[in-house]
Design an enzyme around this catalytic site. Structure first.
Site, PDB file in Angstrom:
ATOM      1  N   SER A   9       0.844  -1.191   0.000  1.00  0.00           N
ATOM      2  CA  SER A   9       0.000   0.000   0.000  1.00  0.00           C
ATOM      3  C   SER A   9       0.879   1.241   0.000  1.00  0.00           C
ATOM      4  O   SER A   9       1.613   1.505   0.953  1.00  0.00           O
ATOM      5  CB  SER A   9      -0.897   0.005   1.239  1.00  0.00           C
ATOM      6  OG  SER A   9      -1.479   1.284   1.367  1.00  0.00           O
ATOM      7  N   HIS A  34      -0.974  -1.103  -4.411  1.00  0.00           N
ATOM      8  CA  HIS A  34      -2.295  -0.795  -3.842  1.00  0.00           C
ATOM      9  C   HIS A  34      -2.363   0.709  -3.595  1.00  0.00           C
ATOM     10  O   HIS A  34      -1.512   1.281  -2.909  1.00  0.00           O
ATOM     11  CB  HIS A  34      -2.469  -1.590  -2.543  1.00  0.00           C
ATOM     12  CG  HIS A  34      -3.813  -1.457  -1.923  1.00  0.00           C
ATOM     13  ND1 HIS A  34      -4.913  -2.170  -2.346  1.00  0.00           N
ATOM     14  CD2 HIS A  34      -4.239  -0.695  -0.890  1.00  0.00           C
ATOM     15  CE1 HIS A  34      -5.957  -1.862  -1.596  1.00  0.00           C
ATOM     16  NE2 HIS A  34      -5.587  -0.962  -0.696  1.00  0.00           N
ATOM     17  N   ASP A  36      -4.649   3.755  -2.241  1.00  0.00           N
ATOM     18  CA  ASP A  36      -5.777   4.057  -1.359  1.00  0.00           C
ATOM     19  C   ASP A  36      -6.294   5.471  -1.572  1.00  0.00           C
ATOM     20  O   ASP A  36      -5.601   6.438  -1.243  1.00  0.00           O
ATOM     21  CB  ASP A  36      -5.341   3.929   0.104  1.00  0.00           C
ATOM     22  CG  ASP A  36      -5.188   2.486   0.534  1.00  0.00           C
ATOM     23  OD1 ASP A  36      -6.152   1.715   0.379  1.00  0.00           O
ATOM     24  OD2 ASP A  36      -4.098   2.131   1.027  1.00  0.00           O
ATOM     25  N   MET A  38      -8.986   8.295  -0.532  1.00  0.00           N
ATOM     26  CA  MET A  38      -9.892   8.655   0.571  1.00  0.00           C
ATOM     27  C   MET A  38     -10.447  10.053   0.345  1.00  0.00           C
ATOM     28  O   MET A  38      -9.709  10.950  -0.075  1.00  0.00           O
ATOM     29  CB  MET A  38      -9.119   8.651   1.895  1.00  0.00           C
ATOM     30  CG  MET A  38      -8.388   7.363   2.171  1.00  0.00           C
ATOM     31  SD  MET A  38      -7.583   7.471   3.771  1.00  0.00           S
ATOM     32  CE  MET A  38      -6.667   5.935   3.759  1.00  0.00           C
ATOM     33  N   HIS A  67      -8.132   1.335  -4.524  1.00  0.00           N
ATOM     34  CA  HIS A  67      -9.105   1.095  -3.456  1.00  0.00           C
ATOM     35  C   HIS A  67      -9.816   2.412  -3.177  1.00  0.00           C
ATOM     36  O   HIS A  67      -9.255   3.309  -2.547  1.00  0.00           O
ATOM     37  CB  HIS A  67      -8.341   0.578  -2.221  1.00  0.00           C
ATOM     38  CG  HIS A  67      -9.206   0.309  -1.038  1.00  0.00           C
ATOM     39  ND1 HIS A  67      -8.685   0.032   0.216  1.00  0.00           N
ATOM     40  CD2 HIS A  67     -10.552   0.253  -0.896  1.00  0.00           C
ATOM     41  CE1 HIS A  67      -9.676  -0.178   1.057  1.00  0.00           C
ATOM     42  NE2 HIS A  67     -10.812  -0.045   0.419  1.00  0.00           N
ATOM     43  N   MET A  69     -12.050   4.512  -1.247  1.00  0.00           N
ATOM     44  CA  MET A  69     -12.758   4.702   0.031  1.00  0.00           C
ATOM     45  C   MET A  69     -13.459   6.046  -0.053  1.00  0.00           C
ATOM     46  O   MET A  69     -13.113   7.018   0.641  1.00  0.00           O
ATOM     47  CB  MET A  69     -11.753   4.653   1.194  1.00  0.00           C
ATOM     48  CG  MET A  69     -11.260   3.244   1.470  1.00  0.00           C
ATOM     49  SD  MET A  69      -9.868   3.236   2.607  1.00  0.00           S
ATOM     50  CE  MET A  69      -8.538   3.450   1.446  1.00  0.00           C
ATOM     51  N   MET A 138     -11.892  -6.027   4.419  1.00  0.00           N
ATOM     52  CA  MET A 138     -11.129  -5.100   5.268  1.00  0.00           C
ATOM     53  C   MET A 138     -10.904  -5.741   6.639  1.00  0.00           C
ATOM     54  O   MET A 138     -11.845  -6.174   7.300  1.00  0.00           O
ATOM     55  CB  MET A 138     -11.900  -3.783   5.454  1.00  0.00           C
ATOM     56  CG  MET A 138     -11.925  -2.864   4.256  1.00  0.00           C
ATOM     57  SD  MET A 138     -10.313  -2.450   3.560  1.00  0.00           S
ATOM     58  CE  MET A 138      -9.498  -1.640   4.930  1.00  0.00           C
ATOM     59  N   ASP A 176      -6.962  -6.565   3.523  1.00  0.00           N
ATOM     60  CA  ASP A 176      -6.290  -5.262   3.643  1.00  0.00           C
ATOM     61  C   ASP A 176      -6.444  -4.743   5.065  1.00  0.00           C
ATOM     62  O   ASP A 176      -7.565  -4.560   5.553  1.00  0.00           O
ATOM     63  CB  ASP A 176      -6.945  -4.292   2.639  1.00  0.00           C
ATOM     64  CG  ASP A 176      -6.354  -2.897   2.656  1.00  0.00           C
ATOM     65  OD1 ASP A 176      -5.310  -2.675   3.300  1.00  0.00           O
ATOM     66  OD2 ASP A 176      -6.944  -2.017   1.993  1.00  0.00           O
TER      67      ASP A 176
HETATM   68  C1  DX5 Z   1      -6.564   1.378   5.226  1.00  0.00           C
HETATM   69  C2  DX5 Z   1      -6.038   1.161   3.832  1.00  0.00           C
HETATM   70  C3  DX5 Z   1      -4.933   0.189   3.787  1.00  0.00           C
HETATM   71  C4  DX5 Z   1      -3.711   0.593   4.559  1.00  0.00           C
HETATM   72  C5  DX5 Z   1      -3.003  -0.657   4.981  1.00  0.00           C
HETATM   73  O1  DX5 Z   1      -7.695   2.142   5.162  1.00  0.00           O
HETATM   74  O2  DX5 Z   1      -7.069   0.675   3.002  1.00  0.00           O
HETATM   75  O3  DX5 Z   1      -4.598  -0.165   2.459  1.00  0.00           O
HETATM   76  O4  DX5 Z   1      -2.846   1.409   3.844  1.00  0.00           O
HETATM   77  O5  DX5 Z   1      -1.956  -0.315   5.824  1.00  0.00           O
HETATM   78  P1  DX5 Z   1      -1.392  -1.301   6.941  1.00  0.00           P
HETATM   79  O6  DX5 Z   1      -0.860  -2.527   6.246  1.00  0.00           O
HETATM   80  O7  DX5 Z   1      -0.338  -0.503   7.608  1.00  0.00           O
HETATM   81  O8  DX5 Z   1      -2.548  -1.666   7.846  1.00  0.00           O
HETATM   82 ZN    ZN Z   2      -6.546  -0.197   1.015  1.00  0.00          ZN
END
Ligand code: DX5
Ligand code: ZN
Length: 218
Positions: A9, A34, A36, A38, A67, A69, A138, A176
């Site tokens: 990630s 990956h 993320d 947000m 991903h 979110m 998740m 994840d």
């Molecule tokens: C959390 C993200 C993850 C996060 C994982 O909301 O979707 O992808 O970056 O990080 P670690 O492995 O540190 O939990």
């Molecule tokens: Zn993620």
């Protein structure tokens, strides 16, 4: 090629030197990046959007695992799909029309993926398995890296694996949140095959950590 995939990630990368981080990812032996996204609504924080991904795409051939979110994610599907995403994950909790959103992702030739937050029963994705190439479980509340793995995710993975096998669907199970050298093995044994990991892979040497995780997935 291994049936198991490792997806670092990029949220945990060194953002002051992102170009160098992507070079490290290219040399790490990982399978996907990956990414993320947000929006500050679906999750409390904001991260980065398509602009940064477009720049990253110029300097990596690794498949981008996006991903989302974000609330009402269908609005942003097109820009990620046409700027290099290989996978796009949306949340069941965030879509106005889940089936329509998955179909729209697929219309760009992108792999559609559906995710559930820890409190959402995994059965919520069952009606959509035929539209998905991947389901993301998740194992932390989405929104932050570095949280502790929630073991309840393991039962969800088992249940989903049974359902996928029973229906003979060709669907990957991604997990994840809090994935490290211990929890990755628990998730593999439960039936997951794609592993997102942020803090555990980026802390120290990414290449060594990825290789170590790979040996645990044999
Ligand atoms: C959390 C993200 C993850 C996060 C994982 O909301 O979707 O992808 O970056 O990080 P670690 O492995 O540190 O939990
Ligand atoms: Zn993620």
């Amino acid at each position: 090629m291994s049936e198991y995939k490792i997806a670092p990630s990029v949220l945990s990368a060194d953002w002051l030197h992102l170009g160098r981080s992507v070079e490290d990812l290219n040399a790490s032996g990982c399978d996907y990046i990956h990414y993320d996204v947000m929006d500050g609504k679906f999750v409390p924080e904001m991260s980065f959007g398509v602009t940064v991904m477009r720049e990253m795409k110029k300097v990596t051939d690794l498949p981008l695992d996006v991903h989302l979110m974000i609330e009402d994610p269908i609005r942003n599907v097109k820009s990620f799909a046409t700027n290099g995403a290989k996978f796009i994950t949306v949340h069941v909790e965030a879509c106005r029309d889940i089936g329509e959103t998955l179909d729209y992702i697929r219309s760009f030739g992108v792999v559609a993926s559906l995710s559930v937050k820890p409190k959402t029963p995994v059965e919520a994705v069952f009606p959509y398995l035929e539209k998905c190439g991947m389901i993301l479980i998740m194992s932390v509340e989405p929104g932050f890296g570095g949280q502790a793995f929630m073991p309840e995710a393991l039962d969800k993975i088992r249940l989903l694996r049974e359902e996928i096998d029973r229906r003979h669907c060709n669907v990957d199970i991604e997990v994840d949140g809090g994935i490290n050298m211990e929890t990755v093995v628990l998730c593999k044994d439960a039936g997951a095959n794609v592993f997102v990991s942020g803090s555990a892979l980026f802390k120290g040497d990414l290449k060594e950590n990825t290789a170590k995780m790979r040996t645990l997935l044999k």
